[in-house]
Motif scaffolding. Structure first.
Motif, PDB file in Angstrom:
ATOM      1  N   VAL A 265     -59.534 -13.810 -96.908  1.00 23.58           N
ATOM      2  CA  VAL A 265     -58.156 -14.254 -97.095  1.00 23.58           C
ATOM      3  C   VAL A 265     -57.315 -13.035 -97.435  1.00 23.58           C
ATOM      4  O   VAL A 265     -57.708 -12.205 -98.261  1.00 23.58           O
ATOM      5  CB  VAL A 265     -58.057 -15.301 -98.227  1.00 23.58           C
ATOM      6  N   ALA A 266     -56.160 -12.917 -96.787  1.00 17.56           N
ATOM      7  CA  ALA A 266     -55.214 -11.836 -97.064  1.00 17.56           C
ATOM      8  C   ALA A 266     -53.845 -12.468 -97.286  1.00 17.56           C
ATOM      9  O   ALA A 266     -53.316 -13.129 -96.381  1.00 17.56           O
ATOM     10  CB  ALA A 266     -55.168 -10.847 -95.907  1.00 17.56           C
ATOM     11  N   GLU A 267     -53.325 -12.307 -98.478  1.00 21.95           N
ATOM     12  CA  GLU A 267     -52.021 -12.882 -98.840  1.00 21.95           C
ATOM     13  C   GLU A 267     -51.930 -14.353 -98.442  1.00 21.95           C
ATOM     14  O   GLU A 267     -50.976 -14.792 -97.802  1.00 21.95           O
ATOM     15  CB  GLU A 267     -50.890 -12.062 -98.237  1.00 21.95           C
ATOM     16  N   ASP A 268     -52.946 -15.111 -98.813  1.00 19.56           N
ATOM     17  CA  ASP A 268     -53.049 -16.558 -98.574  1.00 19.56           C
ATOM     18  C   ASP A 268     -53.232 -16.943 -97.108  1.00 19.56           C
ATOM     19  O   ASP A 268     -53.191 -18.117 -96.769  1.00 19.56           O
ATOM     20  CB  ASP A 268     -51.853 -17.309 -99.161  1.00 19.56           C
TER      21      ASP A 268
ATOM     22  N   GLY B 128     -46.846  -0.344 -89.543  1.00 23.84           N
ATOM     23  CA  GLY B 128     -47.463  -1.317 -90.435  1.00 23.84           C
ATOM     24  C   GLY B 128     -48.741  -1.914 -89.852  1.00 23.84           C
ATOM     25  O   GLY B 128     -49.734  -2.099 -90.560  1.00 23.84           O
ATOM     26  N   LEU B 129     -48.714  -2.215 -88.565  1.00 22.11           N
ATOM     27  CA  LEU B 129     -49.909  -2.740 -87.904  1.00 22.11           C
ATOM     28  C   LEU B 129     -51.018  -1.697 -87.901  1.00 22.11           C
ATOM     29  O   LEU B 129     -52.169  -2.009 -88.227  1.00 22.11           O
ATOM     30  CB  LEU B 129     -49.590  -3.175 -86.477  1.00 22.11           C
ATOM     31  N   ASP B 130     -50.687  -0.467 -87.560  1.00 22.69           N
ATOM     32  CA  ASP B 130     -51.692   0.605 -87.552  1.00 22.69           C
ATOM     33  C   ASP B 130     -52.317   0.783 -88.931  1.00 22.69           C
ATOM     34  O   ASP B 130     -53.535   0.943 -89.054  1.00 22.69           O
ATOM     35  CB  ASP B 130     -51.081   1.920 -87.079  1.00 22.69           C
ATOM     36  N   LEU B 131     -51.510   0.728 -89.979  1.00 23.58           N
ATOM     37  CA  LEU B 131     -52.031   0.873 -91.348  1.00 23.58           C
ATOM     38  C   LEU B 131     -52.907  -0.310 -91.739  1.00 23.58           C
ATOM     39  O   LEU B 131     -53.942  -0.135 -92.384  1.00 23.58           O
ATOM     40  CB  LEU B 131     -50.885   1.033 -92.348  1.00 23.58           C
ATOM     41  N   THR B 132     -52.508  -1.501 -91.342  1.00 22.64           N
ATOM     42  CA  THR B 132     -53.308  -2.690 -91.650  1.00 22.64           C
ATOM     43  C   THR B 132     -54.659  -2.615 -90.956  1.00 22.64           C
ATOM     44  O   THR B 132     -55.700  -2.868 -91.579  1.00 22.64           O
ATOM     45  CB  THR B 132     -52.556  -3.966 -91.237  1.00 22.64           C
ATOM     46  N   ILE B 133     -54.666  -2.264 -89.685  1.00 22.31           N
ATOM     47  CA  ILE B 133     -55.933  -2.128 -88.954  1.00 22.31           C
ATOM     48  C   ILE B 133     -56.805  -1.061 -89.611  1.00 22.31           C
ATOM     49  O   ILE B 133     -58.012  -1.245 -89.788  1.00 22.31           O
ATOM     50  CB  ILE B 133     -55.675  -1.832 -87.469  1.00 22.31           C
TER      51      ILE B 133
ATOM     52  N   ASN C 194     -56.710  -0.134 -92.811  1.00 26.57           N
ATOM     53  CA  ASN C 194     -57.159  -0.651 -94.102  1.00 26.57           C
ATOM     54  C   ASN C 194     -58.202  -1.756 -93.964  1.00 26.57           C
ATOM     55  O   ASN C 194     -59.017  -1.954 -94.863  1.00 26.57           O
ATOM     56  CB  ASN C 194     -55.975  -1.168 -94.913  1.00 26.57           C
ATOM     57  N   TRP C 195     -58.178  -2.477 -92.858  1.00 23.78           N
ATOM     58  CA  TRP C 195     -59.116  -3.569 -92.619  1.00 23.78           C
ATOM     59  C   TRP C 195     -60.310  -3.139 -91.771  1.00 23.78           C
ATOM     60  O   TRP C 195     -61.087  -3.968 -91.314  1.00 23.78           O
ATOM     61  CB  TRP C 195     -58.404  -4.723 -91.921  1.00 23.78           C
ATOM     62  N   LYS C 196     -60.505  -1.859 -91.567  1.00 29.31           N
ATOM     63  CA  LYS C 196     -61.545  -1.375 -90.650  1.00 29.31           C
ATOM     64  C   LYS C 196     -62.940  -1.876 -91.004  1.00 29.31           C
ATOM     65  O   LYS C 196     -63.769  -2.054 -90.118  1.00 29.31           O
ATOM     66  CB  LYS C 196     -61.506   0.148 -90.553  1.00 29.31           C
TER      67      LYS C 196
END
Length: 70
Positions: A14-17, A50-55, A57-59
């Motif tokens: 779960v990420a931010e609900d 933001g998408l690149d950073l999320t990907i 961080n979620w690697k």
């Protein structure tokens, strides 16, 4: 809307609900100057950065599949 890629969770989290279930394919849509990631119960909107950073961080949590790899 054009699909940019898919995020495929390695385990349920779960990420931010917003829920992402193991082995499901969650589309990321390209919407002009931003991207929308659709989860089980909600969406995230991102800039390209933001998408690149999320990907990044979620690697450890997701695999990324491009439309060409489908």
């Amino acid at each position: 809307m054009k699909i940019y890629c898919y995020l495929i969770p390695r385990f349920t989290f779960v990420a931010e609900d917003r829920v992402f279930k193991k082995d499901e394919k969650y589309p990321v849509y390209s919407r002009g100057d931003y991207f929308t990631l659709v989860g089980e119960n909600g969406e995230f909107n991102f800039t390209k950065r933001g998408l690149d950073l999320t990907i990044k961080n979620w690697k450890d949590q997701v695999n990324v599949q491009t439309e060409a790899e489908k």
